[in-house]
Design a protein around this motif. Structure first.
Motif, short mmCIF file in Angstrom:
data_model
loop_
_atom_site.label_atom_id
_atom_site.label_comp_id
_atom_site.label_asym_id
_atom_site.label_seq_id
_atom_site.Cartn_x
_atom_site.Cartn_y
_atom_site.Cartn_z
N ASN A 11 45.27 70.19 67.36
CA ASN A 11 44.14 69.68 68.14
C ASN A 11 43.91 68.19 67.90
O ASN A 11 43.52 67.45 68.80
N ALA A 12 44.17 67.75 66.67
CA ALA A 12 43.96 66.34 66.32
C ALA A 12 44.98 65.42 66.98
O ALA A 12 44.79 64.20 66.95
N SER A 25 44.95 57.14 68.19
CA SER A 25 45.16 56.42 66.94
C SER A 25 45.07 54.91 67.10
O SER A 25 45.17 54.18 66.11
N THR A 26 44.93 54.45 68.32
CA THR A 26 44.67 53.02 68.59
C THR A 26 43.46 52.95 69.52
O THR A 26 43.60 52.68 70.72
N TYR A 47 37.98 58.69 66.09
CA TYR A 47 39.07 58.41 65.16
C TYR A 47 38.58 58.47 63.71
O TYR A 47 39.18 59.13 62.86
N LEU A 48 37.45 57.81 63.43
CA LEU A 48 36.93 57.79 62.08
C LEU A 48 36.35 59.14 61.67
O LEU A 48 36.44 59.53 60.50
N ASP A 105 45.67 52.30 61.15
CA ASP A 105 45.85 53.28 60.08
C ASP A 105 45.14 52.86 58.80
O ASP A 105 44.66 53.70 58.04
N THR A 106 45.06 51.56 58.55
CA THR A 106 44.40 51.11 57.32
C THR A 106 42.92 51.47 57.30
O THR A 106 42.34 51.68 56.23
N ALA A 107 42.29 51.54 58.48
CA ALA A 107 40.88 51.91 58.54
C ALA A 107 40.68 53.41 58.42
O ALA A 107 39.68 53.87 57.85
#
Length: 512
Positions: free
Chosen positions: A166-167, A172-173, A183-184, A416-418
């Motif tokens: 589901n994810a 992702s951008t 996203y978060l 991805d870093t966040a």
């Protein structure tokens, strides 16, 4: 998107086809205790006698429906180590080991392998890799293990298969505030799942913890010195071990080297640069202009952001994130480049099936919809290691820099870093690993100029930080993730001479 795993080329290429076994033994076909090297081994400082004096009960490896027992003379055992190395007399954790004894008469000792990740199962991987190190097997017992928090060593599963699938719909951008929140939130939910699954283990799976496990392992195996072959993340682990136990270092190979001077942002930027470099090498091999080819792939990904492609997998579409993951997999090895050509051509024609299949291989998804847990363990380990927690604002400010480094991979790795350790339940331990190893025997550091996941520059940085007369760099002008066993007779013979005869090459030797 899962962070681009600092993982081995063999793992990526094998995808779902690796053969493994469960930890421990089946209770029959028992062997004697750990083989001795014929000399007393240096006992780890501060380890209780009960753990330092334990014997490994080697026996036939167990298999599971998902991971059959390996063929051949493989044996498995369980090592007990302190759960918390700050309280070594307290609770213990079981670590799954696998070995195959040396085939020749002139045995040197054990050669311990870590194949990367973090999060990779050495118990599953070692039998698949044995043919690549057959020359070493004559004089070494081939030994690997599942590090704490991985697979049979209390491996962590943070999310159920259905929730993982589901994810896949999470962008992702993110392009809007709503997508940023989703996203978060997904990242925070994943961390909560990890905390629930790992429990007491969550704060005790760091690279330093595993390096201490390795020294206990060395002692229990009966080896005075640690002989070690670390690949990808395994190079970081090897560097940390050398820092903690420089006098115990024997013959150590670090291949596909993680830059020990890079923090969270630095690793992401390094990987953006490395994968872009590998993609451009691939594009040149097809006769395309690298800049134009990259722009075409970036345009494809942009279209997929709004309109995912249909696939032959019922109910599943190729999203932007899955497409990027599918592009990443064949860049780990030059042998995968023709597959990438076919998959990109199919996607341009409106069929996302081939890129989806590649993404599934990378994500360890089998045809029944079951997912592996490498990235779960990787996240638990790396978020305990890494202190940095980049905010949304910090990430957005740096996105233009990432996109300049790579028009294809930059945005994904920047975002991805966040998300990777967002609202992580346990604080990280350090900015960068300590790998200085004054007093250590020479360590051979092998760098590949075309490595996508651990760019070549990390090899020189690792050697410099290990210290003068310790780090010795061997360079291969080749493609793919990792150099040994990748087709260079020069690399293979140099590594073999070092491990088998103790011959240290001149620092800076180049194999083309």
């Amino acid at each position: 998107m899962a962070r681009l795993v600092r993982w081995t080329a063999l793992t990526a290429a094998a995808a779902l086809l690796t053969v493994g076994c469960g930890g421990g033994s089946s209770g029959d076909d028992k062997d004697d205790a750990s083989p001795s090297s014929g000399r007393p081994s240096a006992a780890p400082s501060g380890v209780p006698d009960a753990l330092a004096s334990q014997s490994l009960d080697w026996g036939r490896c167990k298999g599971t429906a998902e991971s059959p027992a390996p063929d051949g003379d493989w044996q498995c055992a369980t090592l007990k180590a302190p759960l918390n190395w700050s309280e070594p007399d307290g609770e213990t954790i079981d670590l799954a080991l696998i070995r195959a004894r040396a085939t020749g008469d002139e045995r040197i000792g054990s050669l311990l392998f870590n194949f990367g990740g973090p999060g990779g199962s050495g118990v599953s991987m070692m039998p698949s890799y044995a043919d690549s190190v057959s020359s070493l097997h004559q004089r070494y017992d081939l030994v690997s293990w599942d590090p704490r928090g991985v697979a049979a060593s209390e491996g962590v599963r943070c999310r159920a298969d259905e929730a993982i699938e589901n994810a896949e719909s999470v962008d992702s951008t993110p392009d809007t505030a709503a997508e940023e929140r989703a996203y978060l939130k997904d990242a925070a939910d994943f961390g909560q799942g990890c905390e629930k699954a790992a429990g007491r283990l969550m704060a005790h799976v760091s690279t330093t913890d595993t390096a201490r496990d390795m020294d206990l392992m060395r002692h229990v195996l009966g080896d005075e010195k640690m002989h070690y072959f670390g690949i990808s993340y395994g190079t970081e682990l090897g560097g940390v071990y050398a820092h903690l136990f420089p006098k115990h270092v024997g013959r150590v190979i670090l291949d596909a080297v993680v830059d020990p001077g890079a923090d969270t942002m630095g690793h992401a930027e390094n990987q953006a640069r490395g994968f872009q470099r590998a993609l451009e090498d691939y594009l040149r091999s097809t006769g395309k202009d690298p800049k134009q080819g990259s722009q075409e792939i970036a345009a494809l990904l942009e279209r997929l952001d709004a309109n995912p492609l249909p696939t032959s997998s019922p109910g599943r579409k190729l999203t932007q994130t899955l497409a990027l993951t599918g592009i990443v997999l064949p860049l780990y090895s030059k042998d995968g480049w023709p597959t990438l050509t076919s998959a990109l051509a199919a996607a341009e024609e409106g069929d996302g099936s081939e890129l989806l299949a590649l993404a599934d291989g990378y994500n360890e998804r089998d045809p029944s919809g079951r997912y592996g847990t490498t990235t779960h363990s990787q996240r638990v380990i790396s978020c305990l290691d890494d202190k940095q927690r980049p905010t949304l604002e910090e990430t957005k400010r740096l996105l233009p820099r990432f996109e300049k480094v790579s028009p294809v991979f930059g945005a994904f790795l920047g975002w991805d870093t966040a998300g990777w350790c967002h609202e992580w339940p346990v604080a990280g331990q350090r900015e960068t690993p300590q790998v200085s190893a004054s007093g250590s025997a020479p360590i051979l550091v092998v760098g590949n100029t075309g490595d996508p996941a651990t760019p070549y520059e990390g090899a020189r940085r690792m050697a410099d930080e290990l210290g003068k007369d310790v780090g010795v760099v061997l360079t291969w002008k080749g493609e793919g993730h990792g150099a040994y066993g990748s087709g260079s007779e020069c690399v293979d013979s140099t590594v073999d001479a070092y491990l088998l005869e103790g011959t240290v090459p001149k620092d800076g030797k180049v194999c083309s």
